[in-house]
Scaffold this active site. Structure first.
Site, PDB file in Angstrom:
ATOM      1  N   GLY A  72      -1.199  -2.407  -6.748  1.00  0.00           N
ATOM      2  CA  GLY A  72      -2.168  -1.621  -7.503  1.00  0.00           C
ATOM      3  C   GLY A  72      -1.748  -1.319  -8.919  1.00  0.00           C
ATOM      4  O   GLY A  72      -2.242  -0.363  -9.525  1.00  0.00           O
ATOM      5  N   CYS A  83      12.659  -0.651  -9.359  1.00  0.00           N
ATOM      6  CA  CYS A  83      11.998  -0.795  -8.064  1.00  0.00           C
ATOM      7  C   CYS A  83      11.095  -2.021  -8.051  1.00  0.00           C
ATOM      8  O   CYS A  83      11.058  -2.772  -7.077  1.00  0.00           O
ATOM      9  CB  CYS A  83      11.194   0.466  -7.750  1.00  0.00           C
ATOM     10  SG  CYS A  83      10.421   0.462  -6.113  1.00  0.00           S
ATOM     11  N   VAL A 131      -4.408   5.864  -4.435  1.00  0.00           N
ATOM     12  CA  VAL A 131      -5.737   5.300  -4.637  1.00  0.00           C
ATOM     13  C   VAL A 131      -5.670   3.892  -5.224  1.00  0.00           C
ATOM     14  O   VAL A 131      -6.467   3.017  -4.861  1.00  0.00           O
ATOM     15  CB  VAL A 131      -6.585   6.238  -5.527  1.00  0.00           C
ATOM     16  CG1 VAL A 131      -5.967   6.404  -6.911  1.00  0.00           C
ATOM     17  CG2 VAL A 131      -8.019   5.741  -5.637  1.00  0.00           C
ATOM     18  N   MET A 164       0.848  -1.197   0.000  1.00  0.00           N
ATOM     19  CA  MET A 164       0.000   0.000   0.000  1.00  0.00           C
ATOM     20  C   MET A 164       0.879   1.241   0.000  1.00  0.00           C
ATOM     21  O   MET A 164       1.496   1.587   1.005  1.00  0.00           O
ATOM     22  CB  MET A 164      -0.951  -0.028   1.198  1.00  0.00           C
ATOM     23  CG  MET A 164      -1.829  -1.283   1.238  1.00  0.00           C
ATOM     24  SD  MET A 164      -3.010  -1.308   2.596  1.00  0.00           S
ATOM     25  CE  MET A 164      -4.150  -0.013   2.102  1.00  0.00           C
ATOM     26  N   CYS A 190      10.535   9.575  -7.488  1.00  0.00           N
ATOM     27  CA  CYS A 190      10.180   9.829  -6.090  1.00  0.00           C
ATOM     28  C   CYS A 190      11.357  10.301  -5.254  1.00  0.00           C
ATOM     29  O   CYS A 190      11.188  11.060  -4.301  1.00  0.00           O
ATOM     30  CB  CYS A 190       9.550   8.590  -5.471  1.00  0.00           C
ATOM     31  SG  CYS A 190      10.673   7.183  -5.233  1.00  0.00           S
ATOM     32  N   LEU A 217       5.805   0.504   2.393  1.00  0.00           N
ATOM     33  CA  LEU A 217       7.261   0.418   2.295  1.00  0.00           C
ATOM     34  C   LEU A 217       7.876   1.786   2.566  1.00  0.00           C
ATOM     35  O   LEU A 217       7.650   2.737   1.812  1.00  0.00           O
ATOM     36  CB  LEU A 217       7.671  -0.081   0.913  1.00  0.00           C
ATOM     37  CG  LEU A 217       6.993  -1.367   0.432  1.00  0.00           C
ATOM     38  CD1 LEU A 217       7.511  -1.739  -0.946  1.00  0.00           C
ATOM     39  CD2 LEU A 217       7.209  -2.493   1.429  1.00  0.00           C
TER      40      LEU A 217
END
Length: 356
Positions: free
Chosen positions: A125, A101, A11, A7, A194, A32
């Site tokens: 997701g 990743c 969304v 998670m 990120c 994570l």
């Protein structure tokens, strides 16, 4: 069946976890923690892997009604993704950190730990489909399809993966999240990289690699027509920001054709010199049957959101070779070449390799 739902705080992963719970899986949520110093990573709407994301993930798990934990994988992420990203640019390649990743973190470090703890699979997701036949297919939402960045997964990893969102569009996922009362329903998607806080990749690389002045050379004449402060700031196909001292004789724009770290040289030339008809890839992964030792007609994708190109693919001697049926421009070493089999039910991922 016990599954671990990764998670992220967005969304997609929240709805994926909720669907897995609805499907009867025994679901545990995990976020994570990937930043050694969260302040150096993106935050807010454009973020990923931040403290805010961890809180959003926890709230979603509470609404779904599943246990929730945070796993600290910051050191592993730094070594396998961030350092790899820097090293690839230093070597003149253009890496895809999201692909790395998935390969090294979500479906290696996380999956290995999950299996050791007694879980049967990992739920994410990602917008891709993985049906009962075990075949990885494109999402029904072509604009959000993420099968390209999942093509590095092995057969064993795919056998322990669950992708609940591949049959839905992003718009449908957001509506469902709102109906479920998930606060992340309207949370914007994360963008860019990120671990680069301000989105300035060149500045990030300069801070890690330092200035390394070198020459920009014209491919046709061999003449030095400009200078750079670090070849890592350039990528194949780049047109803007070259700051050349000498215009082309015909007045046409020049593009980056190649980067040579050994001589610290960036070579530029006309657009047509970017045409590529054969692509070689290292570290091939083939998840559908036996790798083709003779030419297999299929399609290949050479960028995360690139257009599929008809090609003939062979895997031999630890290398994948794709002979394109029409030339493609701007293929960069370090990206992935992903082979697909066109299918009305959703194009099937056959395998992948890293463009060499």
């Amino acid at each position: 069946m016990r599954v671990l739902a990764a998670m992220s705080g967005g969304v997609d992963s929240a709805v994926a976890a909720a669907r897995a719970a609805d499907a009867g899986y025994d679901v545990t949520g995990v976020h994570l923690a990937l930043a050694r110093n969260p302040q150096t990573y993106r935050s807010g709407a454009r973020g990923c892997c931040t403290l805010e994301d961890a809180r959003d993930a926890r709230r979603a798990a509470d609404v779904i009604g599943i246990p929730f934990y945070v796993w600290d994988l910051a050191e592993r992420f730094h070594d396998d993704v961030v350092e790899d990203f820097v090293a690839e640019y230093a070597a003149g390649r253009t890496p895809n950190p999201c692909l790395r990743c998935n390969e090294k973190i979500k479906f290696a470090a996380v999956l290995d730990r999950a299996v050791a703890l007694g879980f049967d699979a990992v739920v994410t997701g990602h917008h891709a489909r993985l049906g009962p036949d075990g075949l990885l297919r494109r999402s029904v939402d072509a604009a959000k399809d993420q099968s390209y960045v999942l093509a590095v997964l092995t057969r064993e990893q795919l056998d322990r993966a669950v992708f609940p969102l591949g049959g839905s569009t992003k718009a449908q996922v957001r509506v469902e999240a709102a109906d479920r009362g998930l606060a992340v329903a309207d949370k914007p998607d994360s963008h860019d990289i990120c671990f680069i806080a301000d989105g300035d990749t060149q500045r990030f690389l300069s801070a890690h690699l330092g200035e390394a002045p070198g020459s920009i050379v014209d491919a046709a004449s061999g003449a030095v027509i400009g200078a750079h402060s670090g070849a890592y700031a350039y990528t194949v196909g780049q047109r803007k920001g070259l700051r050349l001292d000498v215009p082309a004789p015909d007045g046409r724009p020049r593009y980056v054709l190649s980067i040579t770290p050994v001589t610290n040289t960036v070579t530029v030339g006309p657009a047509e010199a970017l045409d590529v008809s054969t692509v070689d890839g290292d570290r091939p992964v083939w998840t559908v049957g036996t790798p083709p030792a003779v030419p297999l007609d299929c399609e290949v994708q050479l960028r995360a959101h690139g257009e599929p190109v008809p090609a003939s693919v062979v895997v031999a001697g630890g290398r994948l070779t794709a002979r394109l049926h029409r030339p493609v421009r701007g293929v960069a070493a370090g990206q992935a070449v992903v082979a697909y089999r066109p299918d009305p039910a959703g194009d099937v991922v056959l395998g992948s390799a890293t463009v060499a």
